[in-house]
Enzyme design. Structure first.
Site, mmCIF file in Angstrom:
data_model
loop_
_atom_site.group_PDB
_atom_site.id
_atom_site.type_symbol
_atom_site.label_atom_id
_atom_site.label_comp_id
_atom_site.label_asym_id
_atom_site.label_seq_id
_atom_site.Cartn_x
_atom_site.Cartn_y
_atom_site.Cartn_z
ATOM 1 N N LYS A 1 30.392 -56.430 87.049
ATOM 2 C CA LYS A 1 31.187 -55.140 87.003
ATOM 3 C C LYS A 1 30.011 -53.958 87.512
ATOM 4 O O LYS A 1 29.023 -53.679 87.043
ATOM 5 C CB LYS A 1 31.251 -54.906 85.493
ATOM 6 C CG LYS A 1 32.134 -53.857 85.102
ATOM 7 C CD LYS A 1 32.350 -53.362 83.880
ATOM 8 C CE LYS A 1 31.194 -52.564 83.120
ATOM 9 N NZ LYS A 1 31.230 -51.088 83.620
ATOM 10 N N ASP B 1 34.644 -50.570 87.930
ATOM 11 C CA ASP B 1 35.108 -50.121 86.826
ATOM 12 C C ASP B 1 35.033 -48.524 87.009
ATOM 13 O O ASP B 1 33.991 -47.904 86.658
ATOM 14 C CB ASP B 1 34.022 -50.466 85.617
ATOM 15 C CG ASP B 1 34.380 -49.975 84.406
ATOM 16 O OD1 ASP B 1 35.358 -49.327 83.917
ATOM 17 O OD2 ASP B 1 33.610 -50.030 83.514
ATOM 18 N N LYS C 1 37.537 -46.129 86.218
ATOM 19 C CA LYS C 1 38.361 -45.661 85.145
ATOM 20 C C LYS C 1 39.328 -44.513 85.852
ATOM 21 O O LYS C 1 39.045 -43.265 85.310
ATOM 22 C CB LYS C 1 37.788 -45.517 83.717
ATOM 23 C CG LYS C 1 37.168 -46.443 83.265
ATOM 24 C CD LYS C 1 36.460 -45.922 81.758
ATOM 25 C CE LYS C 1 35.742 -47.081 81.368
ATOM 26 N NZ LYS C 1 34.350 -47.320 82.068
ATOM 27 N N ASP D 1 43.830 -39.056 87.088
ATOM 28 C CA ASP D 1 44.289 -37.973 87.896
ATOM 29 C C ASP D 1 45.734 -37.811 87.675
ATOM 30 O O ASP D 1 46.502 -38.414 87.278
ATOM 31 C CB ASP D 1 43.536 -38.128 89.171
ATOM 32 C CG ASP D 1 43.068 -36.856 89.902
ATOM 33 O OD1 ASP D 1 44.052 -35.831 89.896
ATOM 34 O OD2 ASP D 1 42.022 -36.410 90.164
ATOM 35 N N THR E 1 35.465 -48.256 74.122
ATOM 36 C CA THR E 1 34.884 -49.155 72.898
ATOM 37 C C THR E 1 33.913 -48.144 72.005
ATOM 38 O O THR E 1 33.241 -48.729 71.019
ATOM 39 C CB THR E 1 34.163 -50.274 73.408
ATOM 40 O OG1 THR E 1 33.676 -50.036 74.506
ATOM 41 C CG2 THR E 1 35.175 -51.393 73.136
ATOM 42 N N ARG F 1 23.980 -54.345 78.381
ATOM 43 C CA ARG F 1 22.434 -54.289 77.707
ATOM 44 C C ARG F 1 22.236 -55.669 77.286
ATOM 45 O O ARG F 1 20.766 -55.798 77.390
ATOM 46 C CB ARG F 1 22.591 -52.869 77.044
ATOM 47 C CG ARG F 1 22.497 -51.862 77.622
ATOM 48 C CD ARG F 1 22.761 -50.643 76.821
ATOM 49 N NE ARG F 1 24.133 -50.500 76.483
ATOM 50 C CZ ARG F 1 24.941 -49.350 75.820
ATOM 51 N NH1 ARG F 1 23.852 -48.337 75.509
ATOM 52 N NH2 ARG F 1 26.143 -49.209 75.526
HETATM 53 O O1 C5P Z 1 25.772 -52.367 77.722
HETATM 54 P P1 C5P Z 1 27.137 -52.738 77.198
HETATM 55 O O2 C5P Z 1 27.334 -54.154 77.112
HETATM 56 O O3 C5P Z 1 27.470 -51.791 76.189
HETATM 57 O O4 C5P Z 1 27.997 -52.565 78.460
HETATM 58 C C1 C5P Z 1 29.347 -52.025 78.419
HETATM 59 C C2 C5P Z 1 30.059 -51.658 79.713
HETATM 60 O O5 C5P Z 1 31.327 -51.599 79.663
HETATM 61 C C3 C5P Z 1 29.415 -50.383 80.166
HETATM 62 O O6 C5P Z 1 29.315 -50.473 81.672
HETATM 63 C C4 C5P Z 1 30.415 -49.497 80.120
HETATM 64 O O7 C5P Z 1 30.802 -48.156 81.118
HETATM 65 C C5 C5P Z 1 31.776 -50.190 80.225
HETATM 66 N N1 C5P Z 1 32.873 -49.929 79.200
HETATM 67 C C6 C5P Z 1 32.763 -49.783 77.798
HETATM 68 N N2 C5P Z 1 33.988 -49.489 77.265
HETATM 69 C C7 C5P Z 1 35.118 -49.561 77.904
HETATM 70 C C8 C5P Z 1 35.279 -49.590 79.192
HETATM 71 C C9 C5P Z 1 34.064 -49.857 80.007
HETATM 72 O O8 C5P Z 1 31.921 -49.829 77.349
HETATM 73 N N3 C5P Z 1 36.479 -48.997 77.210
#
Ligand code: C5P
Length: 227
Positions: free
Chosen positions: A30, A59, A61, A64, A118, A208
């Protein structure tokens, strides 16, 4: 269920080192805002140079006016990525305009709509959308499906309901996954792998817990074993 690794490290060098370490595994990668703004199309090419078979999820998002989103989607077509996303809250007309613009291409990437981030808890979500997360996420999912999109981004907690009210092929992708109970960071609605499996999730996104671990490859292997 497939694993999508978020390449959110501070430099291209570190991200590419992670990509090289997982080059023999069947994973999606991603590329989000930070990485794409900084490293652009060249970075996508570098991923494919490491292994042509890597699937890339861009990703960004998009949100617009409909025509600008469709223009951006068409530019994304030129990048050769395998999946990208737009915001469901940009509205049905915007989602339809994007999909209509992509109609003329023989093949196109998977297109997903973001429902509720999330990182929102119920009260933060309500302050913006004036509704419950579950109710609104279901509504967004229906609108996305009716607009011709392939699936939605949601938390594992919304996935099962969305699967029940949409057709068989409609996909869910869930960030906020903490495979083995790791630190949640800024995420609020987090789930583990088993929960995601039960919720019929198609793609889990993990950032992470992989790249901040002492041994990212071991974590990837463990996750792939469980899914
Ligand atoms: O580090 P972590 O596992 O929390 O990363 C989640 C990834 O998913 C990040 O890159 C974040 O930008 C992305 N994301 C998210 N929630 C969403 C869409 C994308 O956390 N609804």
């Amino acid at each position: 269920m497939e694993l999508c690794i978020a390449l959110d490290l501070p430099t291209a060098k570190e991200n590419l080192e992670l990509v090289r370490n997982v080059k023999d595994y069947n994973v999606w990668l991603k590329v989000g805002l930070r990485t794409f703004i900084r490293d652009g199309e060249v970075f996508l090419k570098e991923i494919k140079n490491i292994n042509q078979n890597f699937k890339i999820f861009l990703d960004l998002k998009l949100y617009d006016i409909p025509n600008t989103m469709a223009d951006a989607a068409e530019s994304i077509m030129g990048l050769g990525v395998d999946m990208f996303n737009i915001h469901a809250s940009s509205g049905s007309r915007a989602m339809q305009t994007v999909m209509k613009r992509l109609d003329k291409y023989e093949t196109r990437p998977i297109v997903l709509a973001v429902t509720a981030l999330t990182s929102f808890d119920e009260s933060e979500f309500k302050a913006i959308y004036e509704d419950d997360i579950t109710k609104k996420a279901n509504q967004f999912a229906k609108e996305a499906m009716e607009s011709g999109l392939d699936g939605v981004v949601c938390s594992a907690f919304e996935s099962k309901d969305i699967k029940n009210i949409t057709d068989n092929q409609f996909m869910t992708l869930t960030p906020g996954i903490r495979p083995f109970g790791e630190e949640v960071g800024d995420q609020k609605r987090v789930a583990d792998i088993q929960f995601a499996k039960n919720a019929k999730v198609d793609f889990i996104v993990v950032g992470r817990p992989i790249y901040q671990s002492e041994n990212p490859v071991e974590v990837v292997k463990k996750i792939l074993n469980q899914i």
